[in-house]
Design a protein around this motif. Structure first.
Motif, PDB file in Angstrom:
ATOM      1  N   GLU A 260       0.820  -1.218   0.000  1.00 37.86           N
ATOM      2  CA  GLU A 260       0.000   0.000   0.000  1.00 37.86           C
ATOM      3  C   GLU A 260       0.847   1.258   0.000  1.00 37.86           C
ATOM      4  N   LYS A 261       2.142   1.104  -0.164  1.00 37.00           N
ATOM      5  CA  LYS A 261       3.018   2.275  -0.145  1.00 37.00           C
ATOM      6  C   LYS A 261       2.941   3.021  -1.479  1.00 37.00           C
ATOM      7  N   GLU A 262       3.393   4.260  -1.466  1.00 32.92           N
ATOM      8  CA  GLU A 262       3.442   5.051  -2.683  1.00 32.92           C
ATOM      9  C   GLU A 262       4.361   4.361  -3.691  1.00 32.92           C
ATOM     10  N   GLY A 263       3.905   4.243  -4.899  1.00 31.64           N
ATOM     11  CA  GLY A 263       4.685   3.586  -5.936  1.00 31.64           C
ATOM     12  C   GLY A 263       4.366   2.122  -6.126  1.00 31.64           C
ATOM     13  N   ASP A 264       3.602   1.501  -5.212  1.00 31.32           N
ATOM     14  CA  ASP A 264       3.292   0.082  -5.356  1.00 31.32           C
ATOM     15  C   ASP A 264       2.357  -0.176  -6.540  1.00 31.32           C
ATOM     16  N   ALA A 265       1.472   0.773  -6.828  1.00 31.81           N
ATOM     17  CA  ALA A 265       0.592   0.616  -7.998  1.00 31.81           C
ATOM     18  C   ALA A 265       1.422   0.587  -9.280  1.00 31.81           C
ATOM     19  N   ILE A 266       2.498   1.353  -9.317  1.00 35.46           N
ATOM     20  CA  ILE A 266       3.380   1.351 -10.488  1.00 35.46           C
ATOM     21  C   ILE A 266       4.048  -0.003 -10.639  1.00 35.46           C
ATOM     22  N   ARG A 267       4.426  -0.616  -9.513  1.00 38.61           N
ATOM     23  CA  ARG A 267       5.011  -1.963  -9.560  1.00 38.61           C
ATOM     24  C   ARG A 267       4.023  -2.963 -10.145  1.00 38.61           C
ATOM     25  N   ARG A 268       2.758  -2.818  -9.808  1.00 42.65           N
ATOM     26  CA  ARG A 268       1.753  -3.716 -10.358  1.00 42.65           C
ATOM     27  C   ARG A 268       1.596  -3.490 -11.870  1.00 42.65           C
ATOM     28  N   ASN A 269       1.588  -2.214 -12.271  1.00 41.31           N
ATOM     29  CA  ASN A 269       1.531  -1.910 -13.705  1.00 41.31           C
ATOM     30  C   ASN A 269       2.704  -2.546 -14.444  1.00 41.31           C
ATOM     31  N   LEU A 270       3.882  -2.464 -13.839  1.00 40.59           N
ATOM     32  CA  LEU A 270       5.078  -3.032 -14.464  1.00 40.59           C
ATOM     33  C   LEU A 270       4.960  -4.548 -14.585  1.00 40.59           C
ATOM     34  N   ASP A 271       4.387  -5.185 -13.557  1.00 37.81           N
ATOM     35  CA  ASP A 271       4.161  -6.631 -13.633  1.00 37.81           C
ATOM     36  C   ASP A 271       3.313  -6.976 -14.851  1.00 37.81           C
ATOM     37  N   ARG A 339      -8.909   1.232 -11.468  1.00 43.86           N
ATOM     38  CA  ARG A 339      -9.707   2.151 -12.290  1.00 43.86           C
ATOM     39  C   ARG A 339      -8.909   3.408 -12.614  1.00 43.86           C
ATOM     40  N   ILE A 340      -8.224   3.931 -11.610  1.00 43.52           N
ATOM     41  CA  ILE A 340      -7.442   5.164 -11.799  1.00 43.52           C
ATOM     42  C   ILE A 340      -6.331   4.941 -12.821  1.00 43.52           C
ATOM     43  N   GLU A 341      -5.585   3.851 -12.662  1.00 42.33           N
ATOM     44  CA  GLU A 341      -4.477   3.568 -13.567  1.00 42.33           C
ATOM     45  C   GLU A 341      -4.977   3.266 -14.974  1.00 42.33           C
ATOM     46  N   GLN A 342      -6.109   2.583 -15.067  1.00 42.16           N
ATOM     47  CA  GLN A 342      -6.649   2.238 -16.379  1.00 42.16           C
ATOM     48  C   GLN A 342      -7.154   3.487 -17.108  1.00 42.16           C
ATOM     49  N   LYS A 343      -7.868   4.365 -16.394  1.00 41.73           N
ATOM     50  CA  LYS A 343      -8.370   5.589 -17.025  1.00 41.73           C
ATOM     51  C   LYS A 343      -7.230   6.491 -17.482  1.00 41.73           C
ATOM     52  N   ALA A 344      -6.119   6.448 -16.757  1.00 44.80           N
ATOM     53  CA  ALA A 344      -4.963   7.266 -17.129  1.00 44.80           C
ATOM     54  C   ALA A 344      -4.180   6.650 -18.284  1.00 44.80           C
ATOM     55  N   GLY A 345      -4.583   5.457 -18.726  1.00 42.40           N
ATOM     56  CA  GLY A 345      -3.919   4.804 -19.841  1.00 42.40           C
ATOM     57  C   GLY A 345      -2.602   4.161 -19.493  1.00 42.40           C
ATOM     58  N   ARG A 346      -2.369   3.917 -18.189  1.00 48.38           N
ATOM     59  CA  ARG A 346      -1.090   3.350 -17.771  1.00 48.38           C
ATOM     60  C   ARG A 346      -1.093   1.826 -17.711  1.00 48.38           C
ATOM     61  N   VAL A 347      -2.276   1.216 -17.750  1.00 50.26           N
ATOM     62  CA  VAL A 347      -2.359  -0.241 -17.685  1.00 50.26           C
ATOM     63  C   VAL A 347      -3.715  -0.680 -18.227  1.00 50.26           C
ATOM     64  N   PHE A 348      -3.767  -1.866 -18.822  1.00 46.32           N
ATOM     65  CA  PHE A 348      -5.008  -2.469 -19.328  1.00 46.32           C
ATOM     66  C   PHE A 348      -5.804  -1.526 -20.225  1.00 46.32           C
ATOM     67  N   LYS A 349      -5.128  -0.786 -21.059  1.00 43.47           N
ATOM     68  CA  LYS A 349      -5.808   0.123 -21.968  1.00 43.47           C
ATOM     69  C   LYS A 349      -6.636  -0.669 -22.977  1.00 43.47           C
ATOM     70  N   GLY A 350      -7.917  -0.368 -23.061  1.00 36.84           N
ATOM     71  CA  GLY A 350      -8.805  -1.056 -23.986  1.00 36.84           C
ATOM     72  C   GLY A 350      -9.447  -2.312 -23.441  1.00 36.84           C
ATOM     73  N   TRP A 351      -9.103  -2.703 -22.219  1.00 42.33           N
ATOM     74  CA  TRP A 351      -9.693  -3.889 -21.620  1.00 42.33           C
ATOM     75  C   TRP A 351     -11.018  -3.516 -20.953  1.00 42.33           C
ATOM     76  N   GLU A 352     -11.881  -4.513 -20.758  1.00 41.51           N
ATOM     77  CA  GLU A 352     -13.192  -4.293 -20.152  1.00 41.51           C
ATOM     78  C   GLU A 352     -13.313  -5.096 -18.860  1.00 41.51           C
ATOM     79  N   GLU A 353     -13.829  -4.423 -17.856  1.00 38.00           N
ATOM     80  CA  GLU A 353     -14.073  -5.079 -16.564  1.00 38.00           C
ATOM     81  C   GLU A 353     -15.570  -5.173 -16.328  1.00 38.00           C
ATOM     82  N   GLY A 354     -15.980  -6.246 -15.707  1.00 34.16           N
ATOM     83  CA  GLY A 354     -17.394  -6.401 -15.385  1.00 34.16           C
ATOM     84  C   GLY A 354     -17.834  -5.435 -14.295  1.00 34.16           C
ATOM     85  N   GLU A 355     -19.130  -5.267 -14.181  1.00 36.09           N
ATOM     86  CA  GLU A 355     -19.690  -4.357 -13.186  1.00 36.09           C
ATOM     87  C   GLU A 355     -19.370  -4.850 -11.769  1.00 36.09           C
TER      88      GLU A 355
END
Length: 387
Positions: A260-271, A339-355
């Motif tokens: 949950e630290k700052e930058g951990d979301a970026i690590r997930r994007n990199l994965d 959702r934040i990372e996807q909307k910013a185009g940093r990960v899963f661009k063009g992918w669809e998630e269920g409700e």
């Protein structure tokens, strides 16, 4: 047959533990998830489309579960998880942490016993099979010389560090149990294990209706380790590629970086980016007049991404539990890192998630509906509720 290419993202939530302290100071987590799209509906919520004989309208159940390193009891009943009003034609079931993520399991021999137990329980639930549910009969994907071993050695060093190279899967001929098990009363279908693969604690299995089994071809698997040093298998992905009739499918089960630290979301994007980059399916022989099977994830017609993605709720504040009490998922989803990372185009661009119309699934006190964060003290590790 003409099938529109779809990329289908599937996820839920997570749980962390402090393990591998003797190898590296790294948080390890839990999350489980499910997903949908126009033609492949969210399992377990009775939204499945009417039956149709064409592969473009097959029902698919996708489920994922981080089991926290716990081996299942022999009498565990998975029916409540797997049942829907209308049975699926394909079941894609992913697990994370089927073994504890300690140094012995990450660096040593692979313990296949929990995977065998999960296969046994799944088969029993899908087929009503009470005869063929012992681990020794369920490990059908192993060679004869491996089948009776309690602990299976790793195939190669690539299996330890990642396994970017693929392992041919020839499982279908031996994994049907129509003669040994009785069909479930709800649909009279039997299901066959099309493919399964374990990488340390990540485990993925694909089950198909018995009459569809003969129409599956080009089965391949590719594993990518993203754990310690960016290559060990305590985190990473298992991808299974297959062709059903003329449609290519790719199922990607992942366990991404936690924290949950700052930058951990970026690590997930990199994965995610590394998994897309390093996953490869090689096909040594293609028959005359047949198209080349896909050699990477994005080349498939249908892509299902499931697992413990570990994205958290960002910028959490004191009104979180009020929102939880009001079931205000939309307000909480505005803080969802994925959702934040996807909307910013940093990960899963063009992918669809269920409700998302259910409460965050991380992290509960065991056997309760209460979140760990609701009773934690300031000295304890923060466990922010998340999907």
């Amino acid at each position: 047959m003409g099938v529109k290419k779809e990329q289908i993202l599937s996820f839920c939530s997570e749980e962390e533990e402090n393990l591998l302290d003797d190898v590296v100071d790294q948080e390890l987590s839990e999350e489980w998830l499910m997903e949908t799209s126009n033609e492949i509906e969210r399992p377990g919520f009775d939204q499945l489309a009417p039956p149709d004989s064409s592969s473009s309208n097959l029902r698919m159940f996708v489920g994922t579960w981080n089991v926290g390193g716990k081996t299942p009891d022999d009498d565990l009943n998975l029916s409540d998880w797997l049942k829907t009003k209308a049975p699926a034609d394909i079941y894609v079931l992913g697990f994370q942490e089927i073994v504890p993520l300690n140094a012995g399991n990450v660096l040593g021999q692979e313990d296949s016993i929990p995977a065998e137990k999960w296969l046994s329980l799944i088969r029993q639930s899908l087929n009503g099979d009470t005869i063929n549910n012992s681990p020794s009969k369920q490990s059908l994907r192993m060679n004869d010389d491996q089948r009776h071993r309690k602990v299976k050695p790793r195939v190669s060093s690539s299996d330890l560090f990642s396994s970017d190279d693929e392992i041919e899967l020839s499982l279908r001929s031996s994994s049907c149990s129509s003669e040994e098990g009785s069909p479930s009363p709800s649909d009279q279908h039997n299901y066959c294990l099309a493919a399964s693969k374990q990488m340390v604690g990540v485990f993925l299995s694909v089950w198909v209706r018995e009459d569809l089994n003969q129409h599956i071809s080009s089965l391949k698997v590719s594993c990518v380790g993203r754990g310690i040093m960016g290559y060990l298998g305590n985190k990473g992905s298992i991808s299974i590629s297959m062709t059903l009739h003329q449609t290519t499918f790719c199922f990607v089960c992942t366990h991404l970086a936690s924290g949950e630290k700052e930058g951990d979301a970026i690590r997930r994007n990199l994965d995610v980016m590394e998994i897309l980059k390093r996953t490869r399916f090689s096909h040594s022989f293609v028959g005359p007049g047949k198209p080349n099977p896909p050699d990477n994830i994005l080349d498939h017609d249908k892509i299902i991404w499931l697992g413990d993605l570990n994205y958290r709720l960002a910028g959490i504040c004191g009104d979180t539990y009020k929102l939880l009490e009001r079931n205000d998922w939309q307000a909480l989803l505005e803080k969802d890192q994925l959702r934040i990372e996807q909307k910013a185009g940093r990960v899963f661009k063009g992918w669809e998630e269920g409700e998302i119309y259910f409460a965050p699934t991380y992290k509960y006190i065991k056997n309760s509906d209460q979140y760990v964060a609701q009773i934690s003290t300031p000295k304890e590790k923060r466990r922010t509720p998340a999907w």
